[in-house]
Design a protein around this motif. Structure first.
Motif, PDB file in Angstrom:
ATOM      1  N   GLY A   1       0.758  -1.310   0.061  1.00 45.29           N
ATOM      2  CA  GLY A   1       0.025   0.050   0.058  1.00 45.29           C
ATOM      3  C   GLY A   1       0.747   1.236   0.132  1.00 45.29           C
ATOM      4  O   GLY A   1       0.311   2.306  -0.572  1.00 45.29           O
TER       5      GLY A   1
ATOM      6  N   ILE B   1      -8.408  -4.632  -3.413  1.00 44.56           N
ATOM      7  CA  ILE B   1      -7.820  -3.465  -2.881  1.00 44.56           C
ATOM      8  C   ILE B   1      -7.983  -3.578  -1.275  1.00 44.56           C
ATOM      9  O   ILE B   1      -9.205  -3.552  -0.967  1.00 44.56           O
TER      10      ILE B   1
ATOM     11  N   PHE C   1      -8.448  -1.643   1.567  1.00 47.01           N
ATOM     12  CA  PHE C   1      -8.361  -0.270   2.080  1.00 47.01           C
ATOM     13  C   PHE C   1      -9.350  -0.041   3.255  1.00 47.01           C
ATOM     14  O   PHE C   1     -10.157  -0.973   3.552  1.00 47.01           O
TER      15      PHE C   1
ATOM     16  N   ILE D   1      -4.461   2.656   2.575  1.00 47.98           N
ATOM     17  CA  ILE D   1      -4.478   1.755   1.868  1.00 47.98           C
ATOM     18  C   ILE D   1      -3.196   0.610   2.244  1.00 47.98           C
ATOM     19  O   ILE D   1      -2.023   1.438   2.462  1.00 47.98           O
TER      20      ILE D   1
END
Length: 147
Positions: free
Chosen positions: A11, A64, A66, A136
């Motif tokens: 990230g 992803i 997040f 992230i």
């Protein structure tokens, strides 16, 4: 026979489009600060195995990890093969913590054959009435090659 290939990035490699967006990078990820009623595009470069054994890749999905904190939410996810947009998911409004597992809120099917260039993800996060943050932790893509 189809061979699978997963490619991930940490990230802390994520980049905000607006150079004025604050990014706090740590060993476990990056936190972006968004002003109240503001937003920004966050860009993620996926290492891309374009050709394996003379065959072009298929990008099956992107993933992803997040956390949209405070009043922030993920509104748009666009996936790119170089200059070509191959997926646009708009008007999403995904909030909350999606760091510790995979679900429909952080996995986006792409199903694009014949990847030609490097792949990337562009995500637009917006903040509500107060300053907010987006974390992230990592991101990646699942590829397949018919070899």
């Amino acid at each position: 026979m189809s061979k699978l290939y997963a490619s991930w990035q940490h990230g802390f490699t994520a980049v905000a489009e607006n150079p004025g967006t604050s990014a706090f990078r740590q060993g476990f990820g990056v936190t972006f600060s968004l002003p109240a009623n503001g937003g920004d595009w966050i860009h993620l470069a996926i290492p891309t195995p374009v050709i394996v054994e003379d065959r072009r890749a298929t990008l099956d999905r992107v993933l992803i990890l997040f956390h949209a904190r405070e009043t922030s939410s993920l509104l748009h996810v666009h996936v790119w093969d170089g200059p070509n947009r191959i997926l646009a998911r708009d008007d999403l409004k995904i909030e909350g913590d999606h760091v510790h597992g995979l679900s429909a809120n952080n996995v986006f099917p792409v199903g694009r054959d014949g990847i030609n260039f490097g792949c990337g993800i562009s995500m637009y996060f917006a903040a509500g009435q107060i300053d907010s943050h987006v974390f992230i932790a990592g991101f990646g893509g699942d590829f397949s090659h018919n070899i």
